[in-house]
Design a protein around this motif. Sequence first.
Motif, PDB file in Angstrom:
ATOM      1  N   ASP A 231      12.035  -1.286  -3.371  1.00 47.40           N
ATOM      2  CA  ASP A 231      12.138  -0.153  -4.294  1.00 47.40           C
ATOM      3  C   ASP A 231      10.756   0.462  -4.487  1.00 47.40           C
ATOM      4  O   ASP A 231       9.898  -0.136  -5.147  1.00 47.40           O
ATOM      5  CB  ASP A 231      12.715  -0.643  -5.642  1.00 47.40           C
ATOM      6  CG  ASP A 231      13.251   0.516  -6.470  1.00 47.40           C
ATOM      7  OD1 ASP A 231      13.077   1.686  -6.064  1.00 47.40           O
ATOM      8  OD2 ASP A 231      13.840   0.248  -7.528  1.00 47.40           O
ATOM      9  N   GLU A 232      10.507   1.598  -3.891  1.00 48.96           N
ATOM     10  CA  GLU A 232       9.211   2.296  -3.953  1.00 48.96           C
ATOM     11  C   GLU A 232       8.033   1.340  -3.699  1.00 48.96           C
ATOM     12  O   GLU A 232       7.112   1.265  -4.520  1.00 48.96           O
ATOM     13  CB  GLU A 232       9.022   2.948  -5.340  1.00 48.96           C
ATOM     14  CG  GLU A 232       9.981   4.072  -5.631  1.00 48.96           C
ATOM     15  CD  GLU A 232       9.550   5.415  -5.064  1.00 48.96           C
ATOM     16  OE1 GLU A 232       8.470   5.497  -4.467  1.00 48.96           O
ATOM     17  OE2 GLU A 232      10.322   6.370  -5.194  1.00 48.96           O
ATOM     18  N   PRO A 233       8.017   0.621  -2.574  1.00 51.04           N
ATOM     19  CA  PRO A 233       6.991  -0.417  -2.369  1.00 51.04           C
ATOM     20  C   PRO A 233       5.574   0.121  -2.276  1.00 51.04           C
ATOM     21  O   PRO A 233       4.617  -0.634  -2.466  1.00 51.04           O
ATOM     22  CB  PRO A 233       7.411  -1.070  -1.051  1.00 51.04           C
ATOM     23  CG  PRO A 233       8.192  -0.030  -0.337  1.00 51.04           C
ATOM     24  CD  PRO A 233       8.914   0.744  -1.406  1.00 51.04           C
ATOM     25  N   THR A 234       5.427   1.430  -2.000  1.00 51.23           N
ATOM     26  CA  THR A 234       4.076   1.992  -1.903  1.00 51.23           C
ATOM     27  C   THR A 234       3.791   2.954  -3.060  1.00 51.23           C
ATOM     28  O   THR A 234       2.801   3.675  -3.038  1.00 51.23           O
ATOM     29  CB  THR A 234       3.903   2.736  -0.555  1.00 51.23           C
ATOM     30  OG1 THR A 234       4.891   3.773  -0.494  1.00 51.23           O
ATOM     31  CG2 THR A 234       4.094   1.804   0.631  1.00 51.23           C
TER      32      THR A 234
ATOM     33  N   ILE B 101       0.600  -1.060   4.270  1.00 48.03           N
ATOM     34  CA  ILE B 101       1.776  -1.823   3.814  1.00 48.03           C
ATOM     35  C   ILE B 101       3.007  -1.476   4.657  1.00 48.03           C
ATOM     36  O   ILE B 101       3.798  -2.349   5.022  1.00 48.03           O
ATOM     37  CB  ILE B 101       2.028  -1.560   2.305  1.00 48.03           C
ATOM     38  CG1 ILE B 101       0.961  -2.267   1.462  1.00 48.03           C
ATOM     39  CG2 ILE B 101       3.432  -1.984   1.880  1.00 48.03           C
ATOM     40  CD1 ILE B 101       0.926  -3.779   1.600  1.00 48.03           C
ATOM     41  N   LEU B 102       3.150  -0.187   5.007  1.00 51.08           N
ATOM     42  CA  LEU B 102       4.289   0.207   5.852  1.00 51.08           C
ATOM     43  C   LEU B 102       4.172  -0.462   7.219  1.00 51.08           C
ATOM     44  O   LEU B 102       5.168  -0.909   7.791  1.00 51.08           O
ATOM     45  CB  LEU B 102       4.330   1.734   5.994  1.00 51.08           C
ATOM     46  CG  LEU B 102       4.738   2.454   4.703  1.00 51.08           C
ATOM     47  CD1 LEU B 102       4.384   3.937   4.772  1.00 51.08           C
ATOM     48  CD2 LEU B 102       6.229   2.276   4.439  1.00 51.08           C
ATOM     49  N   GLY B 103       2.924  -0.579   7.692  1.00 48.74           N
ATOM     50  CA  GLY B 103       2.691  -1.280   8.961  1.00 48.74           C
ATOM     51  C   GLY B 103       3.124  -2.736   8.868  1.00 48.74           C
ATOM     52  O   GLY B 103       3.733  -3.281   9.793  1.00 48.74           O
TER      53      GLY B 103
ATOM     54  N   GLY C  70      -2.924  -3.302  -2.763  1.00 51.97           N
ATOM     55  CA  GLY C  70      -2.390  -3.513  -1.419  1.00 51.97           C
ATOM     56  C   GLY C  70      -2.255  -4.997  -1.101  1.00 51.97           C
ATOM     57  O   GLY C  70      -1.262  -5.431  -0.504  1.00 51.97           O
ATOM     58  N   GLN C  71      -3.256  -5.772  -1.531  1.00 52.60           N
ATOM     59  CA  GLN C  71      -3.182  -7.225  -1.293  1.00 52.60           C
ATOM     60  C   GLN C  71      -2.035  -7.844  -2.099  1.00 52.60           C
ATOM     61  O   GLN C  71      -1.319  -8.723  -1.613  1.00 52.60           O
ATOM     62  CB  GLN C  71      -4.505  -7.893  -1.684  1.00 52.60           C
ATOM     63  CG  GLN C  71      -5.627  -7.622  -0.698  1.00 52.60           C
ATOM     64  CD  GLN C  71      -6.976  -8.085  -1.217  1.00 52.60           C
ATOM     65  OE1 GLN C  71      -7.262  -8.038  -2.418  1.00 52.60           O
ATOM     66  NE2 GLN C  71      -7.814  -8.533  -0.304  1.00 52.60           N
TER      67      GLN C  71
END
Length: 254
Positions: free
Chosen positions: A173-176, A187-189, A152-153
């Motif tokens: 592109d598929e960031p999570t 991350i979406l936040g 996540g970091q």
Amino acid sequence: MKEAKVVLSVQNISKTYEMSGNRVAALKTVSFDLYQGEMLAIMGTSGSGKSTLLNILGALDKPNDGVISLNGTVSDNMFTEPHATIYRGDNIGFVFQSYHLLKDLSVEDNIALPLILKGEEEEEISNKVKGMMDIVGLSDWKNHRPVQLSGGQQQRVAIARAIITSPPIVLADEPTGNLDYNTSTDILGVLVNMKEKFAQSIIIVTHDPYVSTYADRVLFFHDGEIVDTYTCKKDASDMDNILRIFKQILDGAI
Ligand SMILES: Nc1ncnc2c1ncn2[C@@H]1O[C@H](COP(=O)(O)OP(=O)(O)OP(=O)(O)O)[C@@H](O)[C@H]1O
């Protein structure tokens, strides 16, 4: 969203690949607008053309046909060098599933890299990077190397690096894709926060209906075409509606 400005207009984009005599139509006359400050999710079956689309929007690949206009202007040279590199540098921030950080550089230097490449002044770079590290909550990790960070970091570093030059468009592109539920939410936040702070437009390719609930609009791809569109209501019904549409596509009902 209706009165918002169109940042990117994609008109009748087609892409065909030829491999060993076989032709694959990866995109078939795809058209849509991306608005300023909009988060647009792209969902679809495997091989439906999502990555091809992202590559074309980022001028990493060239369409066979169609037109892309940025702020109402079509650039004839968008897909040829050196124009493609200039277009990317001025307009696009990329965020990838596997972060793509430089392993030998610190957090601070990874984020600073696009500004260094743009030839900005040292003091300016230092101020911008410091501000960005505060925003994404990485100030205490500024001297760490990527390997010393959690997934996540690392994705926070990648997002900070993608937007440090204030590009109007972020392609994710598929960031999570490599992150657990809580870290994905985190991350979406960060992405939503960035878009609200800087009025950027984000296109996020995802297989995950939960990720799509964060978007303003979802485009569903199948076999190189947009087969459905969903505007998120921002309530609990979004997840059900997105899942229902995706399931219909998988079942061949759309
Ligand atoms: N460089 C290439 N050469 C030949 N065919 C390609 C190439 N890139 C993609 N394709 C083909 O184009 C089609 C669309 O591929 P693309 O990677 O855009 O799909 P996708 O929706 O991103 O899939 P996934 O969700 O599995 O990543 C597929 O049939 C794929 O095999």
